[in-house]
Design a protein around this motif. Structure first.
Motif, PDB file in Angstrom:
ATOM      1  N   GLU A 176       0.831  -1.213   0.000  1.00  0.00           N
ATOM      2  CA  GLU A 176       0.000   0.000   0.000  1.00  0.00           C
ATOM      3  C   GLU A 176       0.866   1.264   0.000  1.00  0.00           C
ATOM      4  O   GLU A 176       0.572   2.237  -0.695  1.00  0.00           O
ATOM      5  N   GLY A 177       1.928   1.215   0.804  1.00  0.00           N
ATOM      6  CA  GLY A 177       2.832   2.369   0.880  1.00  0.00           C
ATOM      7  C   GLY A 177       3.496   2.635  -0.463  1.00  0.00           C
ATOM      8  O   GLY A 177       3.622   3.797  -0.880  1.00  0.00           O
ATOM      9  N   LEU A 178       3.908   1.588  -1.130  1.00  0.00           N
ATOM     10  CA  LEU A 178       4.568   1.751  -2.428  1.00  0.00           C
ATOM     11  C   LEU A 178       3.607   2.324  -3.464  1.00  0.00           C
ATOM     12  O   LEU A 178       3.959   3.222  -4.241  1.00  0.00           O
ATOM     13  N   LEU A 179       2.383   1.796  -3.480  1.00  0.00           N
ATOM     14  CA  LEU A 179       1.399   2.297  -4.445  1.00  0.00           C
ATOM     15  C   LEU A 179       1.088   3.762  -4.183  1.00  0.00           C
ATOM     16  O   LEU A 179       0.985   4.572  -5.118  1.00  0.00           O
ATOM     17  N   ASP A 180       0.969   4.110  -2.906  1.00  0.00           N
ATOM     18  CA  ASP A 180       0.705   5.512  -2.528  1.00  0.00           C
ATOM     19  C   ASP A 180       1.840   6.411  -3.028  1.00  0.00           C
ATOM     20  O   ASP A 180       1.600   7.473  -3.610  1.00  0.00           O
ATOM     21  N   LEU A 181       3.066   5.942  -2.807  1.00  0.00           N
ATOM     22  CA  LEU A 181       4.245   6.719  -3.225  1.00  0.00           C
ATOM     23  C   LEU A 181       4.260   6.922  -4.741  1.00  0.00           C
ATOM     24  O   LEU A 181       4.484   8.033  -5.241  1.00  0.00           O
ATOM     25  N   CYS A 182       3.995   5.833  -5.470  1.00  0.00           N
ATOM     26  CA  CYS A 182       4.040   5.916  -6.933  1.00  0.00           C
ATOM     27  C   CYS A 182       2.946   6.835  -7.468  1.00  0.00           C
ATOM     28  O   CYS A 182       3.186   7.619  -8.395  1.00  0.00           O
ATOM     29  N   HIS A 183       1.767   6.747  -6.867  1.00  0.00           N
ATOM     30  CA  HIS A 183       0.656   7.576  -7.342  1.00  0.00           C
ATOM     31  C   HIS A 183       0.875   9.048  -7.008  1.00  0.00           C
ATOM     32  O   HIS A 183       0.637   9.930  -7.825  1.00  0.00           O
ATOM     33  N   ARG A 184       1.335   9.318  -5.784  1.00  0.00           N
ATOM     34  CA  ARG A 184       1.443  10.715  -5.342  1.00  0.00           C
ATOM     35  C   ARG A 184       2.628  11.437  -5.953  1.00  0.00           C
ATOM     36  O   ARG A 184       2.553  12.612  -6.285  1.00  0.00           O
ATOM     37  N   ASP A 185       3.770  10.726  -6.044  1.00  0.00           N
ATOM     38  CA  ASP A 185       4.996  11.405  -6.490  1.00  0.00           C
ATOM     39  C   ASP A 185       5.393  11.053  -7.917  1.00  0.00           C
ATOM     40  O   ASP A 185       6.379  11.582  -8.426  1.00  0.00           O
ATOM     41  N   GLY A 186       4.670  10.135  -8.523  1.00  0.00           N
ATOM     42  CA  GLY A 186       5.029   9.713  -9.877  1.00  0.00           C
ATOM     43  C   GLY A 186       6.336   8.937  -9.911  1.00  0.00           C
ATOM     44  O   GLY A 186       7.039   8.914 -10.928  1.00  0.00           O
ATOM     45  N   THR A 187       6.667   8.300  -8.796  1.00  0.00           N
ATOM     46  CA  THR A 187       7.901   7.526  -8.724  1.00  0.00           C
ATOM     47  C   THR A 187       7.783   6.258  -9.563  1.00  0.00           C
ATOM     48  O   THR A 187       6.763   5.566  -9.504  1.00  0.00           O
ATOM     49  N   ALA A 188       8.820   5.969 -10.317  1.00  0.00           N
ATOM     50  CA  ALA A 188       8.853   4.692 -11.047  1.00  0.00           C
ATOM     51  C   ALA A 188       9.391   3.621 -10.102  1.00  0.00           C
ATOM     52  O   ALA A 188      10.227   3.906  -9.251  1.00  0.00           O
TER      53      ALA A 188
END
Lengths: 254, 282
Positions: A176-188
């Motif tokens: 969940e944390g990873l998905l949140d990070l990718c969605h919010r910051d556009g992190t690959a």
């Protein structure tokens, strides 16, 4: 932003003594893309990651991260990348907050406290801020390692076996944390895992390696279908069988 | 490959490259300070061992000095001044070498190598930390020598400063060489971190002129910058003033030594990346 290339690895080759660990891998990852690098043990995943991170130099090929050539601008490229691995320990004799502060400063963040709070909250482990590294369980250490890797909000997050040895609840928090990070910051995201449920839940693209080469690359369902398997676990087992020495002559491709 | 660099998604605190380097060096120094403060046995390096050395060599000096002869009185001063200055090399070398060894013992090397930390910044950080250890360790010796044996180190004058600087550079050079060996051969090479010092100590004439060494050893001793630094030190002890000739040879020798060690470390680091030795520490 999705068109921006954050990782461009071209023609990577790595030999260890007489064995070829990586044999001509090329991989392009765009901003916000979530990619799983999969394959049986010895397929070349970790060596590929280490070359992408600049810790192992390729015998052939080149890596560019956020436009920085890794061979000549490693420090600039590293500012764009975060890395965590389930097998890596925390730096000893430091409290969690001190540890996170150390790494934030290595990434050039002079006042990291708000980012540390945010990172710990994201994975719901704010209560661990004052703990010594030696007081943490292996799952907690993994979570702290991921917080460390994401403090500077990297463009590319590289994770090697992030959920290995985690209980289901902690593994879910990681996902969940990873998905949140990718969605919010556009992190690959570029991750390896042997847990296919992680992969299906987190990644939108899978890249299968076998004998140091990419043998499949695409949407998880499409890759499974190309191999005539119902799911990624089936593809994995198929490649693992081919990876045995007796099966080395058989084709790894669908 | 021709794409221009992409800026970070969020830049929390934009800093100049120089400010970032300084921040990283301080972070590394602080990381090792935590290790020192939270490992009581490591505090022995800067407290107990310097004190033991000053007691041992100070007692020897007191014993030798009781004979009343001029050479014995000289030897007495050589012993105490020699051991205090020897700790400049020891502390600077051990602090830097064990800095890298600490990362290998705790499998922390990969954590550091994936960050933007440059090799020179890492070395700067451990050298900075080493300077702090050096000040504490040598400070303990100076105070111990004064308290137990009424030996005024500072009475030797400002000539001590260039000698200490040369010895500091030699300490750094040795530690870079040891680091290179550790990167190439793994932690098995760590015995050299201490072993090199035991070889250098007698050959450098820390407590005696080099003509006291066996004849066959004397050319080796003369090739070492430390030998000339300690010869300059004895000139101060004998109240003959600063021996600039010996000091110059020592300074040039120490810089050559530092250059060779840096070249060796860079070559070993290249081999480390090329051969994937990081897997020894994951």
């Amino acid at each position: 932003m999705a068109d921006e290339v954050v990782l461009d690895a071209r023609g990577l080759v790595k030999d260890y003594r007489r064995d070829r660990a990586v044999d001509g891998i090329s991989l392009v990852v765009h901003a916000g893309e979530r990619v799983a690098l999969l394959g049986p043990n010895g397929a070349g995943k970790t060596t590929t990651l280490l070359m992408i991170l600049g810790v192992v130099s390729p015998d052939e090929g080149a890596v560019s991260i956020c436009g920085f050539d890794l061979a000549h601008q490693r420090s600039h490229a590293a500012e764009c990348v975060g890395f965590a691995a389930g097998y890596l320990p925390l730096t000893e004799r430091m409290r969690v907050r001190e540890y996170l502060r150390l790494y934030a400063q290595l990434y050039g963040i002079a006042e990291p406290n708000p980012l540390i709070e945010e990172g710990l909250e994201r994975f719901r482990i704010a209560d661990l801020a004052g703990a010594m590294g030696t007081e943490l369980s292996s799952g907690q250490r993994t979570l702290i390692g991921i917080v460390r890797a994401t403090l500077h909000r990297p463009r590319l997050l590289v994770l090697d076996e992030p959920t290995a040895s985690l209980d289901p609840d902690v593994a879910r928090r990681v996902r969940e944390g990873l998905l949140d990070l990718c969605h919010r910051d556009g992190t690959a995201l570029l991750m390896t895992s042997h847990d296919m449920s992680d992969v299906v839940e987190v990644c939108e693209r899978v890249v299968f390696l076998s004998h140091g080469q990419i043998v499949a690359d695409g949407d998880p369902d499409a890759v499974a279908a190309a191999y005539g398997r119902g799911d990624l676990a089936g593809v994995f087992l198929h490649l693992a069988e081919r990876h045995e020495p007796t099966g080395a002559q058989q084709s790894d491709h669908p | 490959m021709t794409q221009p660099p992409i800026p970070l998604a969020i830049t929390p605190n934009p800093m100049t490259a120089r400010a970032k380097s300084w921040l990283r060096m301080r972070a590394i120094a602080r990381r090792h300070a935590y290790v020192l403060v939270r490992s009581p046995h490591r505090l022995f390096d800067v407290s107990l061992w310097p004190l033991v050395d000053v007691l041992l060599f100070g007692s020897l000096a007191a014993f030798v000095g009781t004979s009343g002869s001029t050479p014995a009185a000289k030897a007495s001063g050589y012993l105490l001044a020699g051991i205090v200055l020897w700790h400049v090399i020891y502390q600077s070398q051990i602090a830097m070498s064990t800095g890298l060894l600490e990362e290998t013992w705790t499998r922390n090397l990969l954590n550091l190598m994936v960050t933007p930390l440059r090799e020179v910044e890492y070395l700067g950080g451990v050298a900075l930390f080493g300077m702090i250890k050096l000040v504490i360790g040598v400070g303990v010796m100076v105070i111990g020598a004064f308290a137990f044996f009424s030996f005024h180190t500072w009475s030797l004058g400002f000539g001590l400063i260039p000698i200490a600087v040369v010895l500091l550079v030699v300490g750094w050079a040795i530690s870079l060489f040891v680091m290179g060996l550790v990167l190439r051969f793994g932690t098995g090479a760590e015995a050299l971190a201490w072993g090199v010092m035991f070889v250098l100590l007698p050959l450098s004439g820390v407590f005696y002129p080099t003509n006291a060494l066996p004849t066959v050893m004397q050319p080796i001793a003369l090739a070492l910058p430390t030998t000339h630094a300690f010869t300059a030190l004895r000139s101060l002890v004998d109240q003959r003033g600063t021996d600039w000739a010996q000091l110059s040879i020592a300074a040039i020798g120490s810089l050559i030594m530092l250059g060779l060690s840096m070249w060796f470390l860079v070559a070993m680091l290249r081999a480390f990346r090329k051969r994937g030795y990081i897997t020894r520490y994951t």
